[in-house]
Design an enzyme around this catalytic site. Structure first.
Site, short mmCIF file in Angstrom:
data_model
loop_
_atom_site.label_atom_id
_atom_site.label_comp_id
_atom_site.label_asym_id
_atom_site.label_seq_id
_atom_site.Cartn_x
_atom_site.Cartn_y
_atom_site.Cartn_z
N GLY D 10 -1.05 6.91 8.23
CA GLY D 10 -2.42 7.04 7.74
C GLY D 10 -3.01 5.69 7.42
O GLY D 10 -2.30 4.77 7.01
N ASP D 128 -0.11 6.49 -1.34
CA ASP D 128 0.43 7.31 -2.42
C ASP D 128 1.35 6.53 -3.36
O ASP D 128 1.77 7.05 -4.38
CB ASP D 128 1.22 8.49 -1.84
N MET D 170 -5.27 12.81 -3.88
CA MET D 170 -4.17 12.70 -2.93
C MET D 170 -2.83 12.63 -3.66
O MET D 170 -2.77 12.27 -4.83
CB MET D 170 -4.35 11.48 -2.05
N ARG D 172 0.93 14.15 -1.97
CA ARG D 172 1.65 15.33 -1.52
C ARG D 172 3.00 15.46 -2.23
O ARG D 172 3.39 16.54 -2.65
CB ARG D 172 1.90 15.25 0.00
N ARG D 275 -9.18 6.91 0.89
CA ARG D 275 -8.40 5.97 1.69
C ARG D 275 -9.28 5.08 2.57
O ARG D 275 -8.75 4.29 3.36
CB ARG D 275 -7.36 6.70 2.52
#
Lengths: 342, 342, 342, 342
Positions: D10, D128, D170, D172, D275
């Site tokens: 990403g 992250d 964000m 996960r 992002r």
């Protein structure tokens, strides 16, 4: 059809947005070719050009400054200036010239158009918002936003130390930036070039603010002047070129306030940060619409005209209208805002 | 003289600036007393009040939201609503009521004023900018700024992954936020409620953008609808209360684009961040001037009127003018902006 | 248990976040009472206090400045200072004192703690990031962010006019803000107090940048000095109090560059905007964690200690460690960054 | 010496800053040539390259995204992937490969380096912040800043309507963004993937906040899960491809809160804006230093290594260290922050 484009005078957020809109619509809808002139009037004077087409305007919408460069070159003050410009335009087969600029740049465009038959279209540009015939000019909203954010920040430091903070903003001849950012930033005093200020009155406001247990913020336009006019006599020094150099009104005022009220005062001169960087959404909108309407003037062969904002509409006015007189702050508006002083 | 103030409908950056200006000028210049009503029309309905004076409005200029609270309570739909409001105003000896709100709130104010003799002054408020009779409403500029910054950010992520990014912005009935932020953010497609869109045309623009080696940004107002109207039939589900729940147009569109173009698409729904937080400098300026002029209406006993922006002037219009019809995007303006699509 | 809290020295974004964290945890978890001292050491010297409890710290997390006020009062330089502080603490039954401040404030706390048995806990604060024993201090990240945004903006105005822009940032004794913001802003020259600079070398970098058709940005810490040291001899003037007043290094340098390279140069002095306003997310995080750990020191009766950041951990060190020596920029780090000069 | 560079996974603010630093130092100090690979591992797999030299990295420091493009292509899952990569590197005479990416990208680099003798250097990248062996990764600070600003804005709208606002950020597998932005934004509840949450406890915090006359903000990482795990069973629907589609945890939680507390709740999913766009000053600093040290690894022929942040130093660790285990939020840290819940 070949269209020349130039940007003159001080830079201003939104110039690139104008250029992009002109080129996008001119190429896509009307099939025009473009010639970019370098550094304002220097470009057509010296045949200094830069490529201008769809690829060169990609991605420039959010970028401050101008991809064409700018300068304060005035062809009316250059020997044979008008003739040289006409010659360049003829050589390059430029059929119309879009000039994006302020009082000086547009003044030349008006002369070229009205007296010399050069097909010009004007786009008004001044970060100070002091051009007549248009409600607003692009760049102004960005400058006001930057100044307001700075004033927001200065409140907390003023309160923590119970100091006066004097913020000097742009505005040599008109106080629009001071008025808008001062109001938006919750300033306690706003001083503009349109009305000479009374230092004693300023000190009275400052003192009254302290009495309410708050620390005052004084926003002053760089062109504001005290009533007694003694500022220019003090504090002058010679700079390294031997020129007389005056300390700015902000610094002068902070010292006067310290002397007269006994309170600590500090000055921040915002300077060039007000005119750089990415334009606000409003300025991108306004600049883009100016560009779209300017190229429509060319298509309509409606020369000698300048695009202008009236309410939410873009209209066309004679270029000369923009420069006929300076748009200054109305005394009634200044008085309206005065309810927040002190 | 005692003046009541209330804020109704969805919150909007600038509400506090209006309140502060009303109170500052009302107290300092006219010597009025104030009563703040809580949560829009619920306040006068239920005699729910809050103190409102110089100290309570200190420091609220840069703060979003409303210190008075808001609600969508509509006294016209409440048994005996009008009578109860009149009774509260009488009990509290409120001589005039300034209502800050959108279509619903002002609609009540117009009725109260025109049919029931309650002395009301209106201040227009809608983040969507869809109220007639005023060039702009405060809050709109802030929302456009936030949406534009988001679009700026999404460009880089779209380019890095060569994906379509669909951005859903506010605007149920009018596409002003989509149009302004889409233009300012350099979007490749802008879809508004005023014109049903053709998904195939959207996909053609998306594909053409990819062909030029750029990744497309599609800005869509939440109220935009496809031509064939089949959106509402798909994707519906029951929420946990058993109500039918439609996925938003943004999400629907991203899936359609994926299906029809074979390109990856992602959706971002900006939502409530568009209406929160500190107002932009422009909105602080506009809201403050609205407040100053609203209290002048009270002083002039000029009731049944609403303040409005015309160019750079604040004018007064009948309250009913604001709600007579929705101010939507003119087709000619939408077409003007269309030069940047694809 | 009653805990006193004071903030000393220049204000810094994050002070309120520290105070809030101390009070929230102290009250909620440990049941402590708090006494806020006004204006740094002036508070305990003059028994000037302010209420400090859960309601008073509501909403202060995002606010710059300090609700306690600050000053540079140094009790070691005040007749009988230490005794008066001890007396105030005794009278108010304050069992522990948390001092949030820089070199001076912590120096006093170290003396009080080590030599006079006053139970002190220190929280390091300097916007310049020049305190030893901690990786970072809060406020620094905010200042770097503001300076970087200004540099971003100045690039476009420099390019448009092909001018040198000199940006003077904070940093009297250490160049951390200049180094971080200069690197982040893509400056072409960065000058710091730790290494005297050679004006000729600066001009060579400036010239080389122009040769590559870009306009140079020079970031200079306010405490940076030229090698030949002649700066202080030039440009001095008397201010209105009759004190010698030196123009800042930024202004001096711009003039030197103009003189030596023949290029136009402008200076922007960022000043107080660097230390005001809402703290960055990082600074709120760091300040909050400092506060949480400071009150834990009190609970542990671990006095004479200061909280500090090591990597991602908050650790405890002797207060005196912070002030033992100035944390300056390592020559190796400056050289690492030097790859971007010119 | 020819050095290949690729960016995988990403996108993340700071990627361009890494690339620029690598190229600037590599060319200027070591005289290396560079090959840019397109779209992560797709580049060396398919011999898709892009020019990479000083002119191509001009001006990219403040730009989000990656000029090299990115993808999630994993050569370990592609037939003959490793051999094809080695072949491309041999054909292009690439002597060393710098891979900038997260767990997947670095996992491949570790394998290539350790098992296949390909000279790789790693640069850790994850928005992250969940990669081991480094204190922080670039992009994280930018994401936290954006989320914090959004939370700041949502406070005012929550207060005005006395609603719960759920913000889904964000994260996960790790709750770093939720934890940092939630703390910095003054959230009343923060939910992270590391600890299953109890909906009843969340509702208790929400209710207690309302009791104190404030409106609660709940920050929830996208990967957070309720204790009873029933979330996945509800609210599922089929998307237009016929795949099962789960509504996000934010939306689910808002509905549960409404149902259980009777208070209105709204959800904002921040999504991709976190992002994209220009990196924060901290991320530009960190990314640039990572780039400078990565090219030094190449110069030192110190392959199989990754650069990492330890305190304020850049160190080198085995690439495999980064991917050995996920860096999650320590329960003690989560508890520390918990003092602000409710």
């Amino acid at each position: 059809m070949r269209v020349g484009v130039l940007t003159g005078g001080g830079d201003c957020p939104g110039l690139n947005a104008v250029i992009r809109a002109i080129v996008r619509k001119g190429v896509q809808e009307y099939g025009y070719d473009f010639t970019g002139f370098r550094d304002g009037w220097r470009g057509p004077l010296e045949n200094a050009t830069v490529r201008l087409d769809i690829p060169t305007v990609r991605g420039i919408l959010p970028r401050g400054g101008t991809i064409l460069g700018s300068s304060r070159t005035n062809p009316l003050k250059v020997a044979d200036g008008i003739r040289r410009i006409k010659q360049t335009l003829a050589e390059l087969e430029v059929d119309a010239l879009i000039t994006i600029g302020g009082e000086d740049t547009l003044g030349v465009a008006a002369r070229l158009s009205d007296e010399h038959g050069v097909p010009c279209v004007g786009v008004p540009k001044t970060i100070d918002n002091d051009l007549s015939a248009t409600d607003y000019t692009f760049g102004f909203d960005t400058a006001v936003g930057i100044a307001t954010e700075a004033i927001d920040r200065l409140h907390t430091t003023a309160e923590s130390h119970m100091r006066v903070l004097v913020v000097e903003v742009m505005g040599r001849h008109a106080g629009w930036i001071a008025l808008h950012s001062g109001l938006a930033g919750g300033a306690n005093v706003i001083l503009i070039p349109e009305q000479r200020f009374d230092v004693e009155q300023v000190c009275a406001w400052v003192t009254s603010r302290f009495r309410a247990s708050y620390a005052p913020i004084v926003v002053v336009a760089e062109g504001a002047m005290p009533k007694d006019g003694d500022m220019v006599l003090k504090d002058q020094s010679l700079d390294s070129f031997g020129h007389v150099r005056l300390s700015g009104v902000g610094e002068w005022l902070a010292k006067e306030i310290e002397k007269r009220t006994g309170k600590e005062a500090r000055t921040t001169v915002l300077g060039h940060v007000q005119r750089g960087g990415t334009p606000s959404a409003f300025d991108r909108w306004l600049a883009t619409r100016f560009g779209l309407h300017a190229i429509d003037c060319v298509r309509d062969r409606d020369f000698g005209r300048m695009v202008a904002l009236r309410g939410t509409d873009i209209v066309r006015v004679p270029i000369a209208d923009a420069t006929a007189r300076l748009k200054t702050v109305d005394p009634a508006l200044y008085e309206e805002v005065g309810v927040f002083f002190g």
